[in-house]
Design a protein around this motif. Sequence first.
Motif, PDB file in Angstrom:
ATOM      1  N   ASN A  19      24.791  37.509  39.123  1.00  0.00           N
ATOM      2  CA  ASN A  19      26.047  37.233  39.818  1.00  0.00           C
ATOM      3  C   ASN A  19      26.088  37.791  41.228  1.00  0.00           C
ATOM      4  OD1 ASN A  19      26.699  40.020  38.486  1.00  0.00           O
ATOM      5  ND2 ASN A  19      28.400  39.685  39.898  1.00  0.00           N
ATOM      6  N   VAL A  59      31.340  36.927  40.282  1.00  0.00           N
ATOM      7  CA  VAL A  59      32.412  37.823  39.863  1.00  0.00           C
ATOM      8  C   VAL A  59      32.900  38.522  41.131  1.00  0.00           C
ATOM      9  CG1 VAL A  59      33.147  39.708  38.370  1.00  0.00           C
ATOM     10  CG2 VAL A  59      31.264  38.219  37.639  1.00  0.00           C
ATOM     11  N   THR A 101      23.406  42.084  39.178  1.00  0.00           N
ATOM     12  CA  THR A 101      24.356  41.818  40.251  1.00  0.00           C
ATOM     13  C   THR A 101      23.674  41.968  41.597  1.00  0.00           C
ATOM     14  OG1 THR A 101      26.127  42.771  38.901  1.00  0.00           O
ATOM     15  CG2 THR A 101      26.598  42.449  41.239  1.00  0.00           C
ATOM     16  N   ASN A 161      22.989  47.311  38.711  1.00  0.00           N
ATOM     17  CA  ASN A 161      23.766  47.317  39.945  1.00  0.00           C
ATOM     18  C   ASN A 161      22.789  47.220  41.114  1.00  0.00           C
ATOM     19  OD1 ASN A 161      26.109  47.354  41.463  1.00  0.00           O
ATOM     20  ND2 ASN A 161      26.121  49.588  41.662  1.00  0.00           N
ATOM     21  N   GLU A 192      36.129  39.960  33.461  1.00  0.00           N
ATOM     22  CA  GLU A 192      35.213  38.823  33.661  1.00  0.00           C
ATOM     23  C   GLU A 192      33.779  39.176  33.272  1.00  0.00           C
ATOM     24  OE1 GLU A 192      35.447  37.085  37.578  1.00  0.00           O
ATOM     25  OE2 GLU A 192      37.609  36.734  37.407  1.00  0.00           O
ATOM     26  N   TYR A 193      33.317  40.333  33.696  1.00  0.00           N
ATOM     27  CA  TYR A 193      31.970  40.768  33.295  1.00  0.00           C
ATOM     28  C   TYR A 193      31.881  40.836  31.768  1.00  0.00           C
ATOM     29  CZ  TYR A 193      30.194  42.209  37.936  1.00  0.00           C
ATOM     30  OH  TYR A 193      29.738  42.241  39.239  1.00  0.00           O
ATOM     31  N   ILE A 231      29.453  37.970  30.778  1.00  0.00           N
ATOM     32  CA  ILE A 231      28.097  38.502  30.918  1.00  0.00           C
ATOM     33  C   ILE A 231      27.754  39.462  29.775  1.00  0.00           C
ATOM     34  CG2 ILE A 231      26.511  39.769  32.427  1.00  0.00           C
ATOM     35  CD1 ILE A 231      28.143  38.735  34.809  1.00  0.00           C
ATOM     36  N   TRP A 232      28.658  40.352  29.430  1.00  0.00           N
ATOM     37  CA  TRP A 232      28.329  41.415  28.477  1.00  0.00           C
ATOM     38  C   TRP A 232      28.632  41.052  27.035  1.00  0.00           C
ATOM     39  CZ3 TRP A 232      31.378  45.345  31.957  1.00  0.00           C
ATOM     40  CH2 TRP A 232      30.677  45.514  33.166  1.00  0.00           C
ATOM     41  N   CYS A 283      38.164  42.064  37.298  1.00  0.00           N
ATOM     42  CA  CYS A 283      36.735  41.927  37.521  1.00  0.00           C
ATOM     43  C   CYS A 283      35.933  42.367  36.279  1.00  0.00           C
ATOM     44  CB  CYS A 283      36.500  42.822  38.728  1.00  0.00           C
ATOM     45  SG  CYS A 283      34.957  42.848  39.441  1.00  0.00           S
ATOM     46  N   TYR A 296      26.082  50.760  32.450  1.00  0.00           N
ATOM     47  CA  TYR A 296      26.106  50.368  33.864  1.00  0.00           C
ATOM     48  C   TYR A 296      25.134  51.262  34.629  1.00  0.00           C
ATOM     49  CZ  TYR A 296      28.051  48.330  38.079  1.00  0.00           C
ATOM     50  OH  TYR A 296      28.216  47.627  39.253  1.00  0.00           O
ATOM     51  N   GLN A 329      23.800  46.422  32.675  1.00  0.00           N
ATOM     52  CA  GLN A 329      24.042  45.761  33.954  1.00  0.00           C
ATOM     53  C   GLN A 329      23.265  46.474  35.056  1.00  0.00           C
ATOM     54  OE1 GLN A 329      25.597  42.943  33.992  1.00  0.00           O
ATOM     55  NE2 GLN A 329      25.453  42.576  36.197  1.00  0.00           N
TER      56      GLN A 329
END
Length: 831
Positions: free
Chosen positions: A450, A480, A372, A335, A818-819, A823-824, A815, A84, A333
Amino acid sequence: VEASIPEPQREAWTKNQFDGFKNKDEFEKEVVRHVETTLARSMFNCDDVAAYSATALAFRDRLIKDWNKTQQRQTFTDSKRIYYLSLEFLMGRALDNAMLNVKGKDIAKSALDELGFRIEDIIGQENDAALGNGGLGRLAACFLDSMASLNYPAWGYGLRYRYGIFKQEIIDGYQVEVPDYWLDFNPWEFPRHDVTVDIQFYGHVRKSQDANGKTVANWEGGETVTAVAYDMPIPGYDTPSTNNLRLWSSKAASGEFDFQKFNSGEYESSVADQQRAETISAVLYPNDNLDRGKELRLKQQYFWVAASLYDIVRRFKKSKRAWREFPDQVAIQLNDTHPTLAVVELQRILIDKEGLEWDEAWAIVTATFGYTNHTVLPEALEKWPVGLFQHLLPRHLQIIYDINLFFLQSVEKRFPDDRDMLSRVSIIEESQPKMVRMAYLAIVGSHKVNGVAELHSDLIQTTIFKDFVKIYGADKFTNVTNGITPRRWLHQANPRLSELIASKTGGYDYLKDLTTLNKLEQYVDDKAFRKEWAEIKYANKVRLAKYIKSTLDITVNPAALFDVQVKRIHEYKRQQLNIFGVIYRYLQIKEMSAEERKKQAPRVSIFGGKAAPGYWMAKQIIHLINNVGSVVNKDPDVGDLLKVIFLEDYNVSKAEIIIPASDLSEHISTAGTEASGTSNMKFVLNGGLIIGTCDGANIEITREIGQENIFLFGTLSEDVEDLRHNHTYGKHAVDSGLQKVFDAITSGKFGDANDFGALVSAVRDHGDYYLVSDDFQSYIDTQKMVDEEYKNQEEWVSKCIRSVARMGFFSSDRCINEYAEEIWNIEPLAV
Ligand code: NTF
C-alpha cells in the motif's frame, strides 16, 4: 508456565492485587511514596524532576495493571496479532498521554497543586522519546495509539537507540548537531533481561544431507550479538487495552569465548568486542527520505528483524498449531523497506530450522507480510550491494537468489515476449556493483502493498512498481491514506479547543469517532461560538509568542498572521520557495510608502525543522532563513509587518505548542514528491488553514473540507515531467519576481552572497529540479489572497470551523481499521 503459582497459593495473590489510585488522595499517597522510597528523596529535596519521576511512576503503576491483563487476555484467547515492524517510533512524551488516556489528568493536576507543583512544569520535565526522523516515525507512533484505542491485539517492534534524533542548535545561523542521550531516567521502559535472543552475523554456509537425503543449509561461524528486550506500555484511550512496544538493545553475547579472552589477558580486545556489539543499537540514522547504504545500518536491520521474528515464532510455537496456521495467527506489517529482511528470515527459519519445503514455507511467508511504501523519491529507495550481503548474511543472500529465481521463472512464463521485463523486475539489479532492490523484495514477499495517500498509491502503481501491477494484478496494490491520532494532536495539544468541541458535540466521544466532528458545522454561523473559537486560537498564539520571546528574545505580535512551515528540511519540501517568498514580501514592503504599509496585513513567518547532518543544501536553507530573519527583524521600515523566526530543535513536544498556534501552514512540496504528509492534517484539525500544492494528502484534505477552504497553487503532478524536460533543454527563464529575490541575495543583502550561491544556482543554472521558479508566481499570488482573506476575520474563522468539522476522515483510527480489514484480517479484542 513453569513459573506459575500453584492453585492453593493463588488466593493469597488474588486478594492482594494492587489496584492503583482511584482518587486524588490515593494519587498523592502514591506520589509521596515514590518520592520517598523509589527515589529516596523527601519533601526537603523534591524538585520538578523528582516530582515528574514520582508522577510518572504512579501512572506507570496504573498502566502496568492494564498492560498485564491485556497481554494475559491475548495469550489466553490465542487470537491473531498484528506485529508492526518499524525502525522508527517517534513517540514524544508519554506522561501527558498516559494521564489523558486513563482519564487521570484532573486528579493529577489538583494533587500536584496541593503538593506544590504546576502540572505543566512537571510534564515539561520529560525527555521526548525521539526515536525517529519525521513523518514515518510519527505515523508509527500514531498507529500504536490507534491500535490500542481500538483494542487490536498489536505489538510494535523496533530498536532501543541509545541516541535518538540529534538535538539541533542554531549557532550564528548555522545548524549544529548535539547528541540526544535520552535514557538518563526513563520510567516508561521495562528491561526484560530474561528475554534475549542471540543474533548471528558473517560466517559461512555449509550444505549437508539429512537422514532422508535432503540437502540442508547450515549457517555457522561469524559474530554473535545478543538482543535484550525493553518493553514500553502503550495505553489506549478510554479502554483498559494496553499494548506492548518491544525495543531491542544490543549487547555482547556472554559466551565462553569472552571468558577465555578475559582469562588469557586480552582484556582490552574483550572490551572492544563489547563495544562493537553495543554499537548496533547505539544511534538512529538521521536521514529522512534518503538511503545511504552503510553496513552498520544493514546490521541494525537484521539484528532487529531477527530478534523480532524469533520472538514472534517462539510465541506462535507455544500454541502447538500447524505451521500452515501461522498466517491465521500472525500478521506482520513492514513499515517501509527497512524490515524487508524479515521476509527472508522467516523463509530461512521455516526451511532451514523447521524443515518445511520451499513452496509450503513461501506460501506462509507471503500470506503473513504486508508492505507499506512511503516514498517514490529514487534516492530514498533502499538498495544494498550484493557483496555486502554475501559478507554479512551469506545464507540470506542465497535465499534471496532463490526467491528471485522462482519469481523470475513465473514472470517469464507469463510474459514470454517481454524481453526487458525480467531485468526490470529482478530483485537483483545487474549494475556495477550488483544491488539487492529491497522494495522489489518486499513486494514479492508480501500479499498486499500500500501507498499512504491516493495520489501516492496511484503513482507507485503507474511509475516505480508499474511492472509489478502487470505481474500480480491491481488487487495486490491498495491505498490506505495516512491519519493522525486526535488524542495527542487535538485533545492533548489543544485542550481548550478540545473542551469547546466537546461542549458542542456531546462530550469527548468525538475522540473515539472523529467523524462526529461534523456536528460542529451547525455552529459556523453562531457568533458567540466563533468568538470563543477565535479567542482560543489567540491564546494559543500568545503562548507561542511567549515561547519565541523566551527562546529567541524576539517580540512577535500575536494579532499578526502566523504562517508556519515545520518539517524536516528538504529540497523537495521546498522551504527555499517559502523563504524566497518571504524575501519577496520584504522587498515589496521596502518599496512601499508609509500609507501603503498601513494597509498591509502583518505576518510572522515561522520555520522549524532539522537538516540531515550530511545534507549540505538543506543546511544552506537553514542558514538563509536565519540570515533573512536577522535583517528583517531589526529593520525599522518593517516593524510588525514581517518577522522571520527559526525555531530551534523542532520535535514532537514543540509541535504540540506550535501547531495549535498556526493561522496558515505551508505544505508546498513539488507535486508528486510528498507521499502523504501528516502535519497538514494536524494543522487543519487545530483550526488553521493551509497553503499547499496538489500533492500527497493535501488533495484528499481538499476533497473533504472543500476547495474554498484551502489555498492551493502550483504545478500538477502530471505536468512535472514536461516542465523538468523544458528546464533541461534551456526552455525556461527564471520568474521575474524570483529574479529580484536572487538579485537581493547576490547583492549581499542577507550576508555573504557566496554562502547562498548554490541555492540560487540550483534554480537558475542547474535545471530547477524542484520547479521553484515554475511555481513562484502562483505561490506569491496565492499568498496575496491569503493576506486579503485574513483581513476578514469572521469569514476566516468560519472557514477554520468548517474545515475542522470535516476532518473526521483523517483519524488514524479510520486508517488502522482499514489496515485491519483489508490487509491484516484481524479483529479487536476487548479486555
Ligand atoms: C514519509 N516517508 C513521507 O515523506 C511522508 O510524506 C509521509 O507522510 C510519511 O512517510 C508517512 O507515511 C519517509 O519518511 C520515507 F522514509 F519513506 F522516505
